[in-house]
Every structure is written in structure tokens, then in C-alpha cells.
Design an enzyme around this catalytic site. Sequence first.
Site, PDB file in Angstrom:
ATOM      1  CB  ILE A  75      -3.086   3.844  -4.918  1.00 12.61           C
ATOM      2  CG1 ILE A  75      -3.335   4.437  -3.524  1.00 12.61           C
ATOM      3  CG2 ILE A  75      -2.103   2.691  -4.855  1.00 12.61           C
ATOM      4  CD1 ILE A  75      -4.075   3.533  -2.573  1.00 12.61           C
ATOM      5  CB  ALA A  76       0.346   8.287  -5.464  1.00  9.84           C
ATOM      6  CD  GLU A 109      -0.951  -3.993 -14.768  1.00 12.28           C
ATOM      7  OE1 GLU A 109      -0.860  -2.756 -14.738  1.00 12.28           O
ATOM      8  OE2 GLU A 109      -1.679  -4.604 -15.561  1.00 12.28           O
ATOM      9  CG  ASN A 114       5.928   0.043  -4.414  1.00  7.70           C
ATOM     10  OD1 ASN A 114       6.103   0.268  -3.206  1.00  7.70           O
ATOM     11  ND2 ASN A 114       5.245   0.853  -5.194  1.00  7.70           N
ATOM     12  CE1 TYR A 121      -2.667  -1.412  -3.895  1.00 10.27           C
ATOM     13  CE2 TYR A 121      -0.577  -2.261  -4.668  1.00 10.27           C
ATOM     14  CZ  TYR A 121      -1.527  -1.267  -4.648  1.00 10.27           C
ATOM     15  OH  TYR A 121      -1.340  -0.126  -5.386  1.00 10.27           O
TER      16      TYR A 121
HETATM   17  N1  COA Z   1       6.545  -0.084   4.674  1.00 12.00           N
HETATM   18  C1  COA Z   1       5.842  -1.192   4.955  1.00 12.00           C
HETATM   19  N2  COA Z   1       4.490  -1.281   4.878  1.00 12.00           N
HETATM   20  C2  COA Z   1       3.825  -0.177   4.472  1.00 12.00           C
HETATM   21  C3  COA Z   1       4.507   1.030   4.173  1.00 12.00           C
HETATM   22  C4  COA Z   1       5.924   1.048   4.282  1.00 12.00           C
HETATM   23  N3  COA Z   1       6.645   2.158   3.990  1.00 12.00           N
HETATM   24  N4  COA Z   1       3.584   1.948   3.791  1.00 12.00           N
HETATM   25  C5  COA Z   1       2.380   1.343   3.880  1.00 12.00           C
HETATM   26  N5  COA Z   1       2.517   0.064   4.292  1.00 12.00           N
HETATM   27  C6  COA Z   1       1.455  -0.939   4.449  1.00 12.00           C
HETATM   28  C7  COA Z   1       1.288  -1.349   5.893  1.00 12.00           C
HETATM   29  O1  COA Z   1       0.752  -2.661   5.888  1.00 12.00           O
HETATM   30  C8  COA Z   1       0.250  -0.352   6.392  1.00 12.00           C
HETATM   31  O2  COA Z   1      -0.488  -0.835   7.478  1.00 12.00           O
HETATM   32  P1  COA Z   1       0.031  -0.540   8.983  1.00 12.00           P
HETATM   33  O3  COA Z   1       0.121   0.953   9.101  1.00 12.00           O
HETATM   34  O4  COA Z   1      -1.028  -1.151   9.845  1.00 12.00           O
HETATM   35  O5  COA Z   1       1.383  -1.186   9.079  1.00 12.00           O
HETATM   36  C9  COA Z   1      -0.671  -0.258   5.209  1.00 12.00           C
HETATM   37  O6  COA Z   1       0.198  -0.336   4.080  1.00 12.00           O
HETATM   38  C10 COA Z   1      -1.493   1.023   5.162  1.00 12.00           C
HETATM   39  O7  COA Z   1      -0.598   2.128   5.161  1.00 12.00           O
HETATM   40  P2  COA Z   1      -1.085   3.601   4.810  1.00 12.00           P
HETATM   41  O8  COA Z   1      -0.604   4.524   5.891  1.00 12.00           O
HETATM   42  O9  COA Z   1      -2.542   3.605   4.513  1.00 12.00           O
HETATM   43  O10 COA Z   1      -0.269   3.871   3.466  1.00 12.00           O
HETATM   44  P3  COA Z   1       0.199   5.310   2.918  1.00 12.00           P
HETATM   45  O11 COA Z   1      -0.927   6.288   3.058  1.00 12.00           O
HETATM   46  O12 COA Z   1       1.478   5.675   3.527  1.00 12.00           O
HETATM   47  O13 COA Z   1       0.399   5.014   1.351  1.00 12.00           O
HETATM   48  C11 COA Z   1       1.556   4.127  -0.558  1.00 12.00           C
HETATM   49  C12 COA Z   1       1.075   3.871   0.876  1.00 12.00           C
HETATM   50  C13 COA Z   1       2.163   2.849  -1.143  1.00 12.00           C
HETATM   51  C14 COA Z   1       0.357   4.536  -1.437  1.00 12.00           C
HETATM   52  C15 COA Z   1       2.620   5.275  -0.507  1.00 12.00           C
HETATM   53  O14 COA Z   1       3.793   4.783   0.105  1.00 12.00           O
HETATM   54  C16 COA Z   1       2.972   5.861  -1.862  1.00 12.00           C
HETATM   55  O15 COA Z   1       2.303   6.784  -2.361  1.00 12.00           O
HETATM   56  N6  COA Z   1       4.044   5.346  -2.504  1.00 12.00           N
HETATM   57  C17 COA Z   1       4.507   5.889  -3.792  1.00 12.00           C
HETATM   58  C18 COA Z   1       3.535   5.579  -4.902  1.00 12.00           C
HETATM   59  C19 COA Z   1       3.342   4.081  -5.087  1.00 12.00           C
HETATM   60  O16 COA Z   1       4.289   3.317  -5.034  1.00 12.00           O
HETATM   61  N7  COA Z   1       2.086   3.672  -5.346  1.00 12.00           N
HETATM   62  C20 COA Z   1       1.748   2.302  -5.632  1.00 12.00           C
HETATM   63  C21 COA Z   1       1.697   2.113  -7.106  1.00 12.00           C
HETATM   64  S1  COA Z   1       1.051   0.515  -7.560  1.00 12.00           S
END
Ligand code: COA
Length: 156
Positions: A75-76, A109, A114, A121
Site C-alpha cells: 500500500i502506498a 508484513e 514504519n 493498520y
Molecule cells: N504518522 C502517524 N500516523 C499516521 C501517519 C503518520 N505519518 N500516516 C498515517 N497515519 C495513520 C493515522 O492513524 C491515520 O489516521 P488519522 O488521520 O485519523 O490520524 C491513518 O493512518 C490514516 O491515514 P491516511 O491519511 O489514510 O494515510 P495516508 O494516505 O497518508 O497513507 C501510508 C499512509 C503509510 C500508506 C503512506 O504514509 C505511505 O505511502 N508511506 C510509504 C509507503 C509505505 O510505507 N507503505 C506501507 C508498506 S507496508
Amino acid sequence: MMQKSDNLIRKAVTYDARGLAEIEKRCFSVPWSEASLYETVSEKTSSFFVADDNGELAGYIGAYFVLDEGYITNIAVLPEYRRRGIAEKLIRSLIAEAEAREASFLTLEVRAGNAPAIKLYEKLGFGRVGVRRGFYTEPCEDAQLMTLFLRKDRIE
Ligand code: COA
């Protein structure tokens, strides 16, 4: 630009492979290639959803199903689209798909360090079920295993 209330989550098609590869390149140190994404998206066991912002892919989730087991592979969300609920919507779409396929669980995983992903999750109900030591490379890191159980008749 996509706002928090927009709902542009749709199933991925093979045509999306280039956009998916671009997300991979910008989000991961060991990205999947466009060719392998093309192949994976077209497999019957795969389930991919994308967040589509007027033709630009902002993020995606990929999973595959074996019998009643669902495995999230990636997921990204692109950095400029983060913290707007896109990843949460992508996972909710996948959970609905897993329920439609009558899966017992979804599992994945994640790099142990992270924190944003682990928080994401946990917010959606995934629990920590184990650790795989040294699972990741570039850099070497443990994997945290996380699972969301879906069916009431699951083994406790
Ligand atoms: N710090 C803390 N919590 C975070 C966060 C951050 N930087 N980003 C997301 N969250 C958590 C929070 O609980 C958030 O809920 P809230 O907004 O009510 O606090 C929840 O996730 C949903 O956030 P969302 O806005 O939907 O996430 P996102 O669209 O920004 O995407 C990732 C989150 C992890 C997919 C994004 O940071 C990413 O692409 N990271 C790089 C790739 C990666 O690491 N993927 C996972 C591989 S297993």
C-alpha cells in the site's frame, strides 16, 4: 487536487501499471517494476485498488487471495497526497472485497520501524501477530506481521 471528502477509489486495470510503477519508485527503496505490476494486476487471484485523481494515480493497495486467505502485498500513497484519508479508504475497499470473497483474514508484513503504516493498520483493526527477523533489505529490518480477522467462525 483531491480533497479529504473525494471518493475516487476504483479497481485497478492493467492500463494502470505505469502509474503504479511510478508510485512504487517514489515510495519504496526496492520498487516493483511496471512489467511485474502489469502481470500481477491481471491475475485472477489479485485485487488492486487505486486512488484516481483525475487520471493521476495518488495511491494504491494490492493484495492476493488464496482460498479464504487474503495477503496485502503493498500500500502506498504519493507524499503530496498523504494524511487525507486515502490509505484508509483503500484498505476499507480491500476489506469489503475480502468480505465479498468470504476471506477469513487479511494479513501483511510491514517494516517494524514504519510507524505511520503500523498506526494505519491498527486504526483499521489489524493486530500484531508476529515478527520476521531480518525480512527486509535496503536497509535490513525486521517485519512486523499484522492480521485482521474477518469471520466470526475463525479459529481463536
Ligand atoms: N504518522 C502517524 N500516523 C499516521 C501517519 C503518520 N505519518 N500516516 C498515517 N497515519 C495513520 C493515522 O492513524 C491515520 O489516521 P488519522 O488521520 O485519523 O490520524 C491513518 O493512518 C490514516 O491515514 P491516511 O491519511 O489514510 O494515510 P495516508 O494516505 O497518508 O497513507 C501510508 C499512509 C503509510 C500508506 C503512506 O504514509 C505511505 O505511502 N508511506 C510509504 C509507503 C509505505 O510505507 N507503505 C506501507 C508498506 S507496508
